[in-house]
Design an enzyme around this catalytic site. Structure first.
Site, PDB file in Angstrom:
ATOM      1  N   GLN A 194      25.599  14.572   2.794  1.00 24.87           N
ATOM      2  CA  GLN A 194      26.690  14.001   1.861  1.00 24.87           C
ATOM      3  C   GLN A 194      26.244  15.096   0.664  1.00 24.87           C
ATOM      4  O   GLN A 194      26.320  14.790  -0.248  1.00 24.87           O
ATOM      5  CB  GLN A 194      26.833  12.817   1.447  1.00 24.87           C
ATOM      6  CG  GLN A 194      26.874  12.045   2.651  1.00 24.87           C
ATOM      7  CD  GLN A 194      27.142  10.459   2.193  1.00 24.87           C
ATOM      8  OE1 GLN A 194      27.950  10.119   1.284  1.00 24.87           O
ATOM      9  NE2 GLN A 194      26.383   9.428   2.769  1.00 24.87           N
ATOM     10  N   CYS A 204       7.670   4.953   2.835  1.00 18.27           N
ATOM     11  CA  CYS A 204       7.316   5.109   0.954  1.00 18.27           C
ATOM     12  C   CYS A 204       7.938   6.253   0.622  1.00 18.27           C
ATOM     13  O   CYS A 204       8.528   6.649  -0.441  1.00 18.27           O
ATOM     14  CB  CYS A 204       6.014   4.979   1.147  1.00 18.27           C
ATOM     15  SG  CYS A 204       5.272   3.345   1.310  1.00 18.27           S
ATOM     16  N   LYS A 210       6.710  -0.223  -1.652  1.00 22.42           N
ATOM     17  CA  LYS A 210       6.979   1.407  -0.857  1.00 22.42           C
ATOM     18  C   LYS A 210       7.314   2.450  -1.879  1.00 22.42           C
ATOM     19  O   LYS A 210       6.882   3.394  -1.534  1.00 22.42           O
ATOM     20  CB  LYS A 210       8.161   1.046   0.104  1.00 22.42           C
ATOM     21  CG  LYS A 210       7.791  -0.213   0.972  1.00 22.42           C
ATOM     22  CD  LYS A 210       6.463   0.006   1.652  1.00 22.42           C
ATOM     23  CE  LYS A 210       6.213  -1.172   2.787  1.00 22.42           C
ATOM     24  NZ  LYS A 210       4.761  -1.121   3.261  1.00 22.42           N
ATOM     25  N   LYS A 214       0.485   1.567  -6.194  1.00 18.49           N
ATOM     26  CA  LYS A 214       1.734   0.811  -6.133  1.00 18.49           C
ATOM     27  C   LYS A 214       1.764  -0.320  -5.215  1.00 18.49           C
ATOM     28  O   LYS A 214       1.177  -0.184  -4.118  1.00 18.49           O
ATOM     29  CB  LYS A 214       2.798   1.891  -5.696  1.00 18.49           C
ATOM     30  CG  LYS A 214       2.538   2.637  -4.427  1.00 18.49           C
ATOM     31  CD  LYS A 214       3.577   3.577  -4.108  1.00 18.49           C
ATOM     32  CE  LYS A 214       3.872   4.030  -2.942  1.00 18.49           C
ATOM     33  NZ  LYS A 214       3.810   3.374  -1.751  1.00 18.49           N
ATOM     34  N   ASP A 269       0.887   8.395  -0.590  1.00 17.89           N
ATOM     35  CA  ASP A 269      -0.041   7.346   0.413  1.00 17.89           C
ATOM     36  C   ASP A 269      -0.733   8.208   1.284  1.00 17.89           C
ATOM     37  O   ASP A 269      -0.583   7.526   2.560  1.00 17.89           O
ATOM     38  CB  ASP A 269       0.843   6.330   0.805  1.00 17.89           C
ATOM     39  CG  ASP A 269       1.680   5.315  -0.117  1.00 17.89           C
ATOM     40  OD1 ASP A 269       1.232   5.613  -1.360  1.00 17.89           O
ATOM     41  OD2 ASP A 269       2.703   4.635   0.260  1.00 17.89           O
TER      42      ASP A 269
HETATM   43  N1  TIU Z   1       3.130   4.324   2.754  1.00 12.95           N
HETATM   44  C1  TIU Z   1       4.087   3.849   3.497  1.00 12.95           C
HETATM   45  O1  TIU Z   1       5.176   4.493   4.028  1.00 12.95           O
HETATM   46  N2  TIU Z   1       3.706   2.523   4.107  1.00 12.95           N
HETATM   47  C2  TIU Z   1       4.178   2.165   5.220  1.00 12.95           C
HETATM   48  O2  TIU Z   1       3.817   0.840   5.393  1.00 12.95           O
HETATM   49  N3  TIU Z   1       4.871   2.896   6.235  1.00 12.95           N
HETATM   50  C3  TIU Z   1       4.925   2.389   7.311  1.00 12.95           C
HETATM   51  O3  TIU Z   1       5.538   3.308   8.020  1.00 12.95           O
HETATM   52  N4  TIU Z   1       4.599   1.301   7.949  1.00 12.95           N
END
Ligand code: TIU
Length: 225
Positions: free
Chosen positions: A207, A167, A137, A134, A29
């Site tokens: 862990q 994500c 997340k 996608k 992303d």
């Molecule tokens: N890609 C991703 O992490 N999407 C989010 O919405 N992240 C946030 O931290 N908001």
């Protein structure tokens, strides 16, 4: 280096091993709406510079991956223009006056085909690199990432991108449940919130490596030299 040669990267909680024949780089992303000034992330009041610090190390890692001819996979979070794959709960959450699907600074927010949804130019995919759209997340939910990895014999992932605790973390957990090993270079992932970035990394390596390994890109680059 042969495809079967075992490469070892210093990492926590212990060294990470992979072979060139079974590893892929998965960049999560790195989209304009999350990283660029004037985008959706900044519009929500976030400091995008914390995410932009990840661009240069990702560029170096990506250049090495391309130089070695290794598989690169990119993801983008977003939805169909008709918002058919947008859960009403996701749309409603946050109670922001402007939300997913609405018109934002770079087109409709997190909608496929809009400028803000696309990957930043610094890390733009090239021919042969899969781009996985996608709706959630995690990169495995409602995508063909698992099939692509199975078809290409990929067993280990070096996971980078944004954001560390959202994500990236969700994807590492999903990969873990599907039997893949994940290494996260800490300088190649970022969050708007430093404390959540730190916690996100700790959760992965705690862990005995409950979800995977954490390292630094300099160690990955050195191992591939
Ligand atoms: N890609 C991703 O992490 N999407 C989010 O919405 N992240 C946030 O931290 N908001």
């Amino acid at each position: 280096m042969k495809a079967s040669e075992v490469i070892t990267v210093p990492a926590e909680p212990y060294p990470f091993e992979f072979t060139l024949g079974t590893v892929a780089l998965l960049i999560i992303d790195m989209q304009r709406d999350f990283l660029e000034p004037g985008g959706f992330g900044e519009m929500l009041g976030n400091d995008v510079s914390k995410l932009r610090n990840t661009i240069a190390p990702n560029q170096k890692l990506l250049a090495m991956w391309r130089h070695k001819g290794l598989p690169v996979l990119h993801t983008r979070e977003g939805h169909r223009p008709d918002l058919g794959c947008l859960p009403p709960a996701k749309k409603a959450r946050g109670r922001s006056p402007t939300s997913i699907g609405d018109h934002g600074p770079m087109g409709r927010i997190l909608v496929r085909g809009e400028a803000g949804h696309d990957i930043i130019p610094e890390l733009y995919p090239v021919f042969g690199e899969a781009v996985i759209d996608k709706p959630g997340k995690g990169a495995f939910y409602s995508t063909d990432l698992h099939a692509i990895m199975q078809n290409r014999g990929i067993q280990q992932l070096v996971v980078t991108g944004v954001t560390t605790e959202v994500c990236v973390n969700t994807t590492v957990r999903e990969a873990n449940d599907r039997g893949y090993d994940c290494l996260v270079p800490e300088d190649c992932v970022g969050s708007y919130f430093p404390e959540l970035h730190e916690a996100g990394l700790k959760m992965i390596k705690a862990q005995g490596g409950i979800f995977g390994w954490v390292s630094h890109s300099k160690h990955v680059l050195a191992a591939l030299q």
